[in-house]
Design a protein around this motif. Structure first.
Motif, mmCIF file in Angstrom:
data_model
loop_
_atom_site.group_PDB
_atom_site.id
_atom_site.type_symbol
_atom_site.label_atom_id
_atom_site.label_comp_id
_atom_site.label_asym_id
_atom_site.label_seq_id
_atom_site.Cartn_x
_atom_site.Cartn_y
_atom_site.Cartn_z
ATOM 1 N N ALA A 71 17.255 38.930 109.533
ATOM 2 C CA ALA A 71 16.016 38.960 108.765
ATOM 3 C C ALA A 71 16.117 38.103 107.503
ATOM 4 C CB ALA A 71 15.660 40.395 108.391
ATOM 5 N N LYS A 72 17.356 37.839 107.058
ATOM 6 C CA LYS A 72 17.551 36.996 105.887
ATOM 7 C C LYS A 72 18.895 36.273 106.027
ATOM 8 C CE LYS A 72 19.566 40.694 103.171
ATOM 9 N NZ LYS A 72 19.600 41.444 101.948
ATOM 10 N N ILE A 73 18.967 35.132 105.366
ATOM 11 C CA ILE A 73 20.197 34.344 105.387
ATOM 12 C C ILE A 73 20.226 33.466 104.135
ATOM 13 C CG2 ILE A 73 19.181 32.494 106.777
ATOM 14 C CD1 ILE A 73 21.987 32.253 108.136
ATOM 15 N N ASP A 74 21.392 33.379 103.525
ATOM 16 C CA ASP A 74 21.571 32.558 102.323
ATOM 17 C C ASP A 74 22.351 31.313 102.711
ATOM 18 O OD1 ASP A 74 22.113 31.375 99.901
ATOM 19 O OD2 ASP A 74 23.182 33.091 99.056
ATOM 20 N N LEU A 75 21.693 30.170 102.680
ATOM 21 C CA LEU A 75 22.326 28.893 103.016
ATOM 22 C C LEU A 75 22.419 27.983 101.801
ATOM 23 C CD1 LEU A 75 20.521 28.309 106.423
ATOM 24 C CD2 LEU A 75 22.843 29.154 106.062
ATOM 25 N N SER A 76 22.256 28.541 100.619
ATOM 26 C CA SER A 76 22.219 27.741 99.393
ATOM 27 C C SER A 76 23.523 27.009 99.101
ATOM 28 C CB SER A 76 21.836 28.615 98.199
ATOM 29 O OG SER A 76 22.791 29.647 98.017
ATOM 30 N N GLN A 77 24.656 27.527 99.582
ATOM 31 C CA GLN A 77 25.947 26.883 99.328
ATOM 32 C C GLN A 77 26.382 25.975 100.475
ATOM 33 O OE1 GLN A 77 29.021 29.466 97.790
ATOM 34 N NE2 GLN A 77 27.488 30.877 96.988
ATOM 35 N N ASN A 78 25.600 25.934 101.531
ATOM 36 C CA ASN A 78 25.947 25.138 102.712
ATOM 37 C C ASN A 78 25.242 23.783 102.644
ATOM 38 O OD1 ASN A 78 25.361 28.252 103.774
ATOM 39 N ND2 ASN A 78 27.403 27.448 104.136
ATOM 40 N N THR A 79 25.583 23.007 101.648
ATOM 41 C CA THR A 79 24.886 21.754 101.352
ATOM 42 C C THR A 79 25.165 20.631 102.354
ATOM 43 O OG1 THR A 79 26.645 21.136 99.822
ATOM 44 C CG2 THR A 79 24.717 22.257 98.890
ATOM 45 N N GLU A 80 26.165 20.782 103.204
ATOM 46 C CA GLU A 80 26.479 19.771 104.220
ATOM 47 C C GLU A 80 25.739 20.037 105.529
ATOM 48 O OE1 GLU A 80 28.386 16.973 103.687
ATOM 49 O OE2 GLU A 80 28.270 17.685 101.617
ATOM 50 N N GLU A 92 11.433 35.858 107.565
ATOM 51 C CA GLU A 92 10.100 35.617 107.017
ATOM 52 C C GLU A 92 10.080 34.439 106.055
ATOM 53 O OE1 GLU A 92 8.146 39.065 105.508
ATOM 54 O OE2 GLU A 92 8.813 40.286 107.189
ATOM 55 N N ALA A 93 11.175 34.222 105.336
ATOM 56 C CA ALA A 93 11.250 33.122 104.375
ATOM 57 C C ALA A 93 12.694 32.650 104.295
ATOM 58 C CB ALA A 93 10.771 33.573 103.004
ATOM 59 N N ILE A 94 12.841 31.359 104.075
ATOM 60 C CA ILE A 94 14.183 30.792 103.936
ATOM 61 C C ILE A 94 14.111 29.633 102.943
ATOM 62 C CG2 ILE A 94 13.886 29.295 105.949
ATOM 63 C CD1 ILE A 94 16.903 29.695 106.479
ATOM 64 N N ASP A 95 15.061 29.606 102.020
ATOM 65 C CA ASP A 95 15.110 28.559 101.002
ATOM 66 C C ASP A 95 16.104 27.497 101.456
ATOM 67 O OD1 ASP A 95 15.295 26.917 98.815
ATOM 68 O OD2 ASP A 95 15.931 28.482 97.423
ATOM 69 N N LEU A 96 15.605 26.310 101.750
ATOM 70 C CA LEU A 96 16.452 25.204 102.192
ATOM 71 C C LEU A 96 16.468 24.071 101.166
ATOM 72 C CD1 LEU A 96 15.334 25.115 105.928
ATOM 73 C CD2 LEU A 96 17.421 26.139 104.988
ATOM 74 N N SER A 97 16.133 24.385 99.931
ATOM 75 C CA SER A 97 16.038 23.351 98.902
ATOM 76 C C SER A 97 17.384 22.679 98.594
ATOM 77 C CB SER A 97 15.429 23.920 97.618
ATOM 78 O OG SER A 97 16.195 25.010 97.145
ATOM 79 N N ASN A 98 18.500 23.356 98.842
ATOM 80 C CA ASN A 98 19.821 22.755 98.617
ATOM 81 C C ASN A 98 20.366 22.044 99.855
ATOM 82 O OD1 ASN A 98 19.865 23.728 96.027
ATOM 83 N ND2 ASN A 98 21.182 25.468 96.480
ATOM 84 N N ASN A 99 19.666 22.154 100.966
ATOM 85 C CA ASN A 99 20.146 21.603 102.229
ATOM 86 C C ASN A 99 19.487 20.260 102.511
ATOM 87 O OD1 ASN A 99 19.664 24.851 102.621
ATOM 88 N ND2 ASN A 99 21.702 24.162 103.175
ATOM 89 N N THR A 100 19.754 19.291 101.658
ATOM 90 C CA THR A 100 19.096 17.990 101.722
ATOM 91 C C THR A 100 19.580 17.124 102.885
ATOM 92 O OG1 THR A 100 20.699 17.092 100.160
ATOM 93 C CG2 THR A 100 18.649 17.983 99.243
ATOM 94 N N LYS A 101 20.680 17.496 103.532
ATOM 95 C CA LYS A 101 21.218 16.704 104.645
ATOM 96 C C LYS A 101 20.710 17.158 106.008
ATOM 97 C CE LYS A 101 25.289 15.235 102.174
ATOM 98 N NZ LYS A 101 26.732 15.092 102.172
ATOM 99 N N LEU A 102 19.840 18.167 106.027
ATOM 100 C CA LEU A 102 19.308 18.660 107.300
ATOM 101 C C LEU A 102 18.583 17.550 108.042
ATOM 102 C CD1 LEU A 102 17.783 22.219 106.776
ATOM 103 C CD2 LEU A 102 19.541 21.549 108.392
#
Length: 109
Positions: A71-80, A92-102
């Motif tokens: 239901a939730k996942i923190d990917l803020s430190q997975n920048t690669e 329901e919501a996911i913040d991918l603002s730090n995942n610029t290499k997606l």
């Protein structure tokens, strides 16, 4: 770890050189990989995952966690992170603002 008898738990904390982990189609409810700093690829789809800790995995480039009840996942430190699949997850919501290499993103119910 994919067999006829699904795994319900796994401890990878001592496997500090682990680069790829395939634990798909099991019965895992939680997966803490925070001690696996060298992990680059994770396939954990088709599990019973409610918690997935990837906070120490700064080298992670590929994550396939589709078909799980996450239901939730923190990917803020997975920048690669380059590839992410969360299909059929109730997120329901996911913040991918730090995942610029997606370059590949799949999130649908």
């Amino acid at each position: 770890l994919s067999s006829r008898r699904p795994a319900t738990a796994i401890n990878t904390s001592a496997a500090t050189d682990l680069r790829e982990l395939n634990v798909y189609t099991n019965a895992l409810k939680t997966l803490d990989l925070s001690q696996n700093a060298n992990l680059e690829k994770l396939n954990c789809y088709n599990n019973s995952l409610e918690e997935l800790d990837l906070t120490g995995n700064k080298k992670l480039t590929r994550l396939d966690a589709k078909d799980t009840p996450l239901a939730k996942i923190d990917l803020s430190q997975n920048t690669e992170l380059d590839y992410l699949s969360l299909n059929n997850c109730p997120i329901e919501a996911i913040d991918l603002s730090n995942n610029t290499k997606l370059s590949s993103l799949s999130v649908e119910l």
